[in-house]
Design a protein around this motif. Sequence first.
Motif, mmCIF file in Angstrom:
data_model
loop_
_atom_site.group_PDB
_atom_site.id
_atom_site.type_symbol
_atom_site.label_atom_id
_atom_site.label_comp_id
_atom_site.label_asym_id
_atom_site.label_seq_id
_atom_site.Cartn_x
_atom_site.Cartn_y
_atom_site.Cartn_z
ATOM 1 N N SER A 1 17.111 -12.719 -15.152
ATOM 2 C CA SER A 1 16.008 -11.797 -15.418
ATOM 3 C C SER A 1 14.904 -11.974 -14.380
ATOM 4 O O SER A 1 14.389 -10.995 -13.825
ATOM 5 N N ARG A 2 14.531 -13.214 -14.118
ATOM 6 C CA ARG A 2 13.485 -13.501 -13.134
ATOM 7 C C ARG A 2 13.923 -13.050 -11.749
ATOM 8 O O ARG A 2 13.140 -12.447 -11.011
ATOM 9 N N GLN A 3 15.171 -13.336 -11.387
ATOM 10 C CA GLN A 3 15.682 -12.940 -10.079
ATOM 11 C C GLN A 3 15.653 -11.414 -9.922
ATOM 12 O O GLN A 3 15.279 -10.907 -8.872
ATOM 13 N N ARG A 4 16.013 -10.693 -10.978
ATOM 14 C CA ARG A 4 16.015 -9.232 -10.936
ATOM 15 C C ARG A 4 14.588 -8.706 -10.769
ATOM 16 O O ARG A 4 14.315 -7.832 -9.938
ATOM 17 N N LYS A 5 13.651 -9.245 -11.547
ATOM 18 C CA LYS A 5 12.256 -8.809 -11.446
ATOM 19 C C LYS A 5 11.687 -9.110 -10.056
ATOM 20 O O LYS A 5 10.974 -8.279 -9.476
ATOM 21 N N LEU A 6 11.995 -10.275 -9.542
ATOM 22 C CA LEU A 6 11.504 -10.657 -8.227
ATOM 23 C C LEU A 6 12.076 -9.722 -7.159
ATOM 24 O O LEU A 6 11.353 -9.241 -6.284
ATOM 25 N N ARG A 7 13.366 -9.440 -7.243
ATOM 26 C CA ARG A 7 14.011 -8.544 -6.280
ATOM 27 C C ARG A 7 13.396 -7.136 -6.353
ATOM 28 O O ARG A 7 13.080 -6.530 -5.329
ATOM 29 N N LEU A 8 13.197 -6.620 -7.571
ATOM 30 C CA LEU A 8 12.625 -5.288 -7.738
ATOM 31 C C LEU A 8 11.183 -5.222 -7.211
ATOM 32 O O LEU A 8 10.792 -4.251 -6.561
ATOM 33 N N THR A 9 10.426 -6.252 -7.494
ATOM 34 C CA THR A 9 9.032 -6.280 -7.041
ATOM 35 C C THR A 9 8.960 -6.359 -5.526
ATOM 36 O O THR A 9 8.177 -5.643 -4.890
ATOM 37 N N ARG A 10 9.789 -7.210 -4.936
ATOM 38 C CA ARG A 10 9.817 -7.299 -3.472
ATOM 39 C C ARG A 10 10.256 -5.976 -2.858
ATOM 40 O O ARG A 10 9.727 -5.556 -1.827
ATOM 41 N N ASP A 11 11.227 -5.315 -3.489
ATOM 42 C CA ASP A 11 11.687 -4.019 -2.990
ATOM 43 C C ASP A 11 10.551 -2.991 -3.023
ATOM 44 O O ASP A 11 10.370 -2.226 -2.076
ATOM 45 N N LEU A 12 9.791 -2.989 -4.101
ATOM 46 C CA LEU A 12 8.639 -2.084 -4.183
ATOM 47 C C LEU A 12 7.628 -2.367 -3.074
ATOM 48 O O LEU A 12 7.084 -1.439 -2.460
ATOM 49 N N LEU A 13 7.392 -3.643 -2.813
ATOM 50 C CA LEU A 13 6.459 -4.008 -1.742
ATOM 51 C C LEU A 13 6.968 -3.534 -0.391
ATOM 52 O O LEU A 13 6.198 -3.013 0.421
ATOM 53 N N LEU A 14 8.246 -3.718 -0.142
ATOM 54 C CA LEU A 14 8.816 -3.263 1.131
ATOM 55 C C LEU A 14 8.686 -1.749 1.273
ATOM 56 O O LEU A 14 8.356 -1.241 2.334
ATOM 57 N N ARG A 15 8.969 -1.036 0.200
ATOM 58 C CA ARG A 15 8.863 0.420 0.244
ATOM 59 C C ARG A 15 7.416 0.865 0.451
ATOM 60 O O ARG A 15 7.141 1.784 1.196
ATOM 61 N N SER A 16 6.485 0.200 -0.241
ATOM 62 C CA SER A 16 5.069 0.622 -0.121
ATOM 63 C C SER A 16 4.510 0.262 1.254
ATOM 64 O O SER A 16 3.623 0.948 1.737
ATOM 65 N N SER A 17 5.022 -0.802 1.879
ATOM 66 C CA SER A 17 4.503 -1.167 3.199
ATOM 67 C C SER A 17 4.964 -0.188 4.262
ATOM 68 O O SER A 17 4.351 -0.081 5.315
ATOM 69 N N GLY A 18 5.996 0.582 3.972
ATOM 70 C CA GLY A 18 6.454 1.609 4.907
ATOM 71 C C GLY A 18 5.638 2.877 4.827
ATOM 72 O O GLY A 18 5.700 3.726 5.696
ATOM 73 N N ASP A 19 4.829 3.017 3.754
ATOM 74 C CA ASP A 19 3.979 4.196 3.588
ATOM 75 C C ASP A 19 2.770 4.099 4.506
ATOM 76 O O ASP A 19 2.284 3.026 4.793
ATOM 77 N N ALA A 20 2.269 5.229 4.916
ATOM 78 C CA ALA A 20 0.995 5.281 5.633
ATOM 79 C C ALA A 20 -0.065 5.612 4.598
ATOM 80 O O ALA A 20 -0.493 6.731 4.449
ATOM 81 N N SER A 21 -0.502 4.596 3.862
ATOM 82 C CA SER A 21 -1.402 4.839 2.723
ATOM 83 C C SER A 21 -2.863 4.941 3.117
ATOM 84 O O SER A 21 -3.694 5.262 2.300
ATOM 85 N N GLY A 22 -3.181 4.593 4.340
ATOM 86 C CA GLY A 22 -4.587 4.634 4.746
ATOM 87 C C GLY A 22 -5.367 3.454 4.231
ATOM 88 O O GLY A 22 -6.576 3.462 4.225
ATOM 89 N N SER A 23 -4.690 2.394 3.796
ATOM 90 C CA SER A 23 -5.377 1.219 3.280
ATOM 91 C C SER A 23 -5.928 0.384 4.380
ATOM 92 O O SER A 23 -5.446 0.321 5.443
#
Length: 177
Positions: free
Chosen positions: A155-177
């Motif tokens: 469960s922890r491994q799955r959550k960690l993988r999903l969270t890291r995946d979200l971070l990778l996807r969001s870092s590819g966005d040009a969010s203007g941050s």
Amino acid sequence: MSARLRPCQLLVALALALTAAAAFAQADMRAEIERMYRAGETAQAMQRLDAALASKPDDADLRFLKGVMLAEQQRPAEAIVVYERLTQDFPGLAEPFNNLAVLYAAEGRFDKARDALEAALRNDPRYATAYENLGDVYLRLAVQAYEHSGANTPSRQRKLRLTRDLLLRSSGDASGS
């Protein structure tokens, strides 16, 4: 019949005209500094900005511009000092808190970034960029929590993988941050 202004009305009108002229001159000066900076004349723009700040040390707009220029020049420690002072001197402004949070997050100081973003949102509850940045900070805090949980469960491994995946996807966005 023509209306005549009394002396006190003339003084008020003159004061308003001088205030408006000063505001226009200030806007022109800031525009010129930004033009120089964007044209690659960074040293000259910074000198001009420092000179303007010497005569108007309490100008929040010019101080904010200095923080932006320092951050863009990869001088985060100096930019942090500028933004921290802005948040102390002008605690009702949202933008310095947001920019400060971005710099804190870049240094891995996610608790401080969260606190700064929450302050930005207290000042401006409609500040969409601050909400987006806060979401990114929460993701990074979640990764830290999962990594430090000590439990190596599926469960922890799955959550960690999903969270890291979200971070990778969001870092590819040009969010203007």
